[in-house]
Design a protein around this motif. Structure first.
Motif, PDB file in Angstrom:
ATOM      1  N   PHE A 134       0.798  -1.227   0.000  1.00 41.83           N
ATOM      2  CA  PHE A 134       0.000   0.000   0.000  1.00 41.83           C
ATOM      3  C   PHE A 134       0.832   1.279   0.000  1.00 41.83           C
ATOM      4  CE2 PHE A 134      -2.331  -3.362   2.267  1.00 41.83           C
ATOM      5  CZ  PHE A 134      -3.453  -3.458   1.455  1.00 41.83           C
ATOM      6  N   VAL A 135       2.077   1.216   0.493  1.00 37.83           N
ATOM      7  CA  VAL A 135       2.895   2.426   0.593  1.00 37.83           C
ATOM      8  C   VAL A 135       4.164   2.269  -0.237  1.00 37.83           C
ATOM      9  CG1 VAL A 135       2.015   2.956   2.889  1.00 37.83           C
ATOM     10  CG2 VAL A 135       4.118   1.624   2.650  1.00 37.83           C
ATOM     11  N   ALA A 136       4.673   3.386  -0.715  1.00 38.27           N
ATOM     12  CA  ALA A 136       5.920   3.377  -1.481  1.00 38.27           C
ATOM     13  C   ALA A 136       7.096   3.167  -0.541  1.00 38.27           C
ATOM     14  CB  ALA A 136       6.072   4.693  -2.230  1.00 38.27           C
ATOM     15  N   PRO A 137       8.022   2.293  -0.893  1.00 40.71           N
ATOM     16  CA  PRO A 137       9.202   2.112  -0.032  1.00 40.71           C
ATOM     17  C   PRO A 137      10.036   3.394   0.008  1.00 40.71           C
ATOM     18  CG  PRO A 137       9.460   0.938  -2.112  1.00 40.71           C
ATOM     19  CD  PRO A 137       8.050   1.409  -2.063  1.00 40.71           C
ATOM     20  N   PRO A 138      10.374   3.879   1.190  1.00 37.79           N
ATOM     21  CA  PRO A 138      11.178   5.109   1.278  1.00 37.79           C
ATOM     22  C   PRO A 138      12.606   4.910   0.791  1.00 37.79           C
ATOM     23  CG  PRO A 138      10.881   4.134   3.447  1.00 37.79           C
ATOM     24  CD  PRO A 138      10.002   3.348   2.516  1.00 37.79           C
ATOM     25  N   PHE A 139      13.092   3.675   0.858  1.00 31.49           N
ATOM     26  CA  PHE A 139      14.430   3.326   0.377  1.00 31.49           C
ATOM     27  C   PHE A 139      14.483   1.816   0.210  1.00 31.49           C
ATOM     28  CE2 PHE A 139      14.518   3.556   5.009  1.00 31.49           C
ATOM     29  CZ  PHE A 139      15.011   2.303   5.349  1.00 31.49           C
ATOM     30  N   THR A 140      15.554   1.312  -0.378  1.00 27.31           N
ATOM     31  CA  THR A 140      15.723  -0.123  -0.565  1.00 27.31           C
ATOM     32  C   THR A 140      17.089  -0.559  -0.049  1.00 27.31           C
ATOM     33  OG1 THR A 140      16.769   0.018  -2.745  1.00 27.31           O
ATOM     34  CG2 THR A 140      14.336   0.052  -2.682  1.00 27.31           C
TER      35      THR A 140
ATOM     36  N   ASP B 237      19.103   9.488  -6.760  1.00 24.65           N
ATOM     37  CA  ASP B 237      18.015  10.129  -7.494  1.00 24.65           C
ATOM     38  C   ASP B 237      16.892   9.101  -7.572  1.00 24.65           C
ATOM     39  OD1 ASP B 237      16.352  11.631  -9.049  1.00 24.65           O
ATOM     40  OD2 ASP B 237      17.762  11.919 -10.703  1.00 24.65           O
ATOM     41  N   TYR B 238      15.920   9.237  -6.680  1.00 23.43           N
ATOM     42  CA  TYR B 238      14.838   8.255  -6.541  1.00 23.43           C
ATOM     43  C   TYR B 238      13.522   9.013  -6.502  1.00 23.43           C
ATOM     44  CZ  TYR B 238      11.814   4.897  -3.993  1.00 23.43           C
ATOM     45  OH  TYR B 238      10.786   4.078  -3.583  1.00 23.43           O
ATOM     46  N   ARG B 239      12.691   8.812  -7.529  1.00 22.05           N
ATOM     47  CA  ARG B 239      11.435   9.550  -7.638  1.00 22.05           C
ATOM     48  C   ARG B 239      10.297   8.563  -7.881  1.00 22.05           C
ATOM     49  NH1 ARG B 239      13.510  14.451 -11.676  1.00 22.05           N
ATOM     50  NH2 ARG B 239      15.714  14.321 -11.073  1.00 22.05           N
TER      51      ARG B 239
ATOM     52  N   ARG C 199       1.072  -4.419  -8.952  1.00 20.90           N
ATOM     53  CA  ARG C 199       1.861  -3.799  -7.890  1.00 20.90           C
ATOM     54  C   ARG C 199       3.325  -4.217  -7.979  1.00 20.90           C
ATOM     55  NH1 ARG C 199       2.674   0.584  -4.813  1.00 20.90           N
ATOM     56  NH2 ARG C 199       3.517   0.089  -2.760  1.00 20.90           N
ATOM     57  N   ILE C 200       3.566  -5.479  -8.298  1.00 28.21           N
ATOM     58  CA  ILE C 200       4.948  -5.951  -8.423  1.00 28.21           C
ATOM     59  C   ILE C 200       5.673  -5.179  -9.514  1.00 28.21           C
ATOM     60  CG2 ILE C 200       6.405  -7.927  -9.008  1.00 28.21           C
ATOM     61  CD1 ILE C 200       4.186  -9.717  -7.791  1.00 28.21           C
ATOM     62  N   LEU C 201       5.023  -5.013 -10.658  1.00 27.42           N
ATOM     63  CA  LEU C 201       5.631  -4.257 -11.759  1.00 27.42           C
ATOM     64  C   LEU C 201       5.836  -2.793 -11.381  1.00 27.42           C
ATOM     65  CD1 LEU C 201       4.196  -5.259 -15.259  1.00 27.42           C
ATOM     66  CD2 LEU C 201       6.596  -5.137 -14.551  1.00 27.42           C
ATOM     67  N   GLU C 202       4.840  -2.227 -10.689  1.00 34.92           N
ATOM     68  CA  GLU C 202       4.937  -0.828 -10.269  1.00 34.92           C
ATOM     69  C   GLU C 202       6.152  -0.617  -9.377  1.00 34.92           C
ATOM     70  OE1 GLU C 202       1.954   2.503  -8.318  1.00 34.92           O
ATOM     71  OE2 GLU C 202       1.875   0.445  -7.547  1.00 34.92           O
ATOM     72  N   VAL C 203       6.328  -1.485  -8.398  1.00 33.25           N
ATOM     73  CA  VAL C 203       7.475  -1.354  -7.492  1.00 33.25           C
ATOM     74  C   VAL C 203       8.775  -1.591  -8.249  1.00 33.25           C
ATOM     75  CG1 VAL C 203       8.605  -2.320  -5.451  1.00 33.25           C
ATOM     76  CG2 VAL C 203       6.130  -1.965  -5.450  1.00 33.25           C
ATOM     77  N   TYR C 204       8.797  -2.608  -9.089  1.00 38.90           N
ATOM     78  CA  TYR C 204      10.015  -2.909  -9.850  1.00 38.90           C
ATOM     79  C   TYR C 204      10.464  -1.718 -10.680  1.00 38.90           C
ATOM     80  CZ  TYR C 204      13.149  -5.088 -13.220  1.00 38.90           C
ATOM     81  OH  TYR C 204      14.239  -5.386 -14.006  1.00 38.90           O
ATOM     82  N   LEU C 205       9.533  -1.116 -11.395  1.00 40.14           N
ATOM     83  CA  LEU C 205       9.868   0.002 -12.276  1.00 40.14           C
ATOM     84  C   LEU C 205      10.271   1.249 -11.490  1.00 40.14           C
ATOM     85  CD1 LEU C 205       7.051  -0.487 -14.917  1.00 40.14           C
ATOM     86  CD2 LEU C 205       9.502  -0.815 -15.294  1.00 40.14           C
ATOM     87  N   ASN C 206       9.902   1.311 -10.230  1.00 43.76           N
ATOM     88  CA  ASN C 206      10.264   2.460  -9.398  1.00 43.76           C
ATOM     89  C   ASN C 206      11.566   2.284  -8.634  1.00 43.76           C
ATOM     90  OD1 ASN C 206       8.351   4.899  -9.152  1.00 43.76           O
ATOM     91  ND2 ASN C 206       6.919   3.191  -9.272  1.00 43.76           N
TER      92      ASN C 206
ATOM     93  N   ILE D 219      20.779   6.117  -9.795  1.00 40.92           N
ATOM     94  CA  ILE D 219      19.525   6.545 -10.428  1.00 40.92           C
ATOM     95  C   ILE D 219      18.514   5.410 -10.317  1.00 40.92           C
ATOM     96  CG2 ILE D 219      18.433   7.367 -12.542  1.00 40.92           C
ATOM     97  CD1 ILE D 219      21.260   8.279 -13.433  1.00 40.92           C
ATOM     98  N   PHE D 220      17.446   5.641  -9.556  1.00 40.59           N
ATOM     99  CA  PHE D 220      16.498   4.581  -9.267  1.00 40.59           C
ATOM    100  C   PHE D 220      15.111   4.906  -9.812  1.00 40.59           C
ATOM    101  CE2 PHE D 220      19.872   3.929  -6.269  1.00 40.59           C
ATOM    102  CZ  PHE D 220      19.981   2.543  -6.189  1.00 40.59           C
ATOM    103  N   GLY D 221      14.593   3.979 -10.613  1.00 36.56           N
ATOM    104  CA  GLY D 221      13.239   4.105 -11.121  1.00 36.56           C
ATOM    105  C   GLY D 221      13.157   4.787 -12.474  1.00 36.56           C
TER     106      GLY D 221
END
Length: 220
Positions: free
Chosen positions: A30-36, A50-52, A142-149, A157-159
């Motif tokens: 449900f929430v965007a990961p703040p970092f990985t 650079d993570y947007r 959701r899996i694709l959304e997170v992967y692409l981000n 450079i992330f996402g």
């Protein structure tokens, strides 16, 4: 008695870890990961990142299709671990080819979010565990959304949003098929391969990805 007590403590610790890990995966539905985990391994940590994050409605379908074409063409068919592709990779290895990876997009999400880099059996086992849990809790979208981000598409450079703005001066929602294929062409090693200055290998891989994207589109 000491062994029994130790067994009980280990059992409680294992159950607690399983509950915690499942809870974190559920929250990230449900929430965007703040970092990985990959971001934490970056030289200089967050200073140069650079993570947007953008929602999937702000990501062009070409980006999703390019990711599947390049990294996991059976993404919609497996449940986290692609045993078909794994068997093919082992057959090719036994036939004399180099051993190639058979990690799914879900496994890569698990690795990027939670794990350290490396090829140890422990890390691979944890990657498989998290991939299965992610598939149980999240939708494929959701899996694709997170992967692409969270995928690293260049040093720090992330996402796709950060990469689209950095390399093409556009947004993720406006990525063309050629641009999306070029971004995914560097995924084997985004710290060595370059989108800004693509080598002959990257251009060849981009062309192959474009052809595979067309095939995926024809297959629906």
């Amino acid at each position: 008695m000491h062994l029994k007590r130790l067994g009980q403590l280990l059992g409680v610790a294992l159950l607690s870890w399983l509950a915690l890990s499942f809870g974190v995966v559920l929250a990230l539905r449900f929430v965007a990961p703040p970092f990985t985990a990959v971001m934490l391994e970056q030289p200089g940590r967050f200073a140069r990142l650079d993570y947007r994050w953008v929602g999937r409605e702000a990501i062009a379908r070409t980006a999703a299709r390019a990711a599947m074409a390049a990294e996991d063409q059976r993404f919609l068919e497996h449940h986290g671990i692609d045993f078909v592709s794994l068997d093919r990779a082992l057959e090719d290895y036994r036939a004399g080819d180099e051993l190639r990876g058979a990690s799914t997009i879900t496994q890569q999400v698990a690795k990027n979010l939670f794990l350290w880099q490396g090829r140890s059996l422990v890390r691979k086992a944890l990657e498989a565990y998290f991939a299965v849990v992610i598939e149980l809790v999240w939708s494929k979208q959701r899996i694709l959304e997170v992967y692409l981000n969270v995928a690293e598409l260049g040093p720090g450079i992330f996402g796709v949003e950060a990469a689209a703005q950095r390399f093409f001066g556009t947004s993720a929602s406006r990525l063309t098929a050629s641009q999306a294929a070029l971004l995914t062409a560097v995924l084997p090693n985004p710290r060595r391969l370059s989108v800004a200055h693509p080598s002959a290998y990257v251009r060849e891989r981009q062309a192959w990805i474009l052809s595979q994207m067309q095939l995926l589109e024809e297959r629906g």
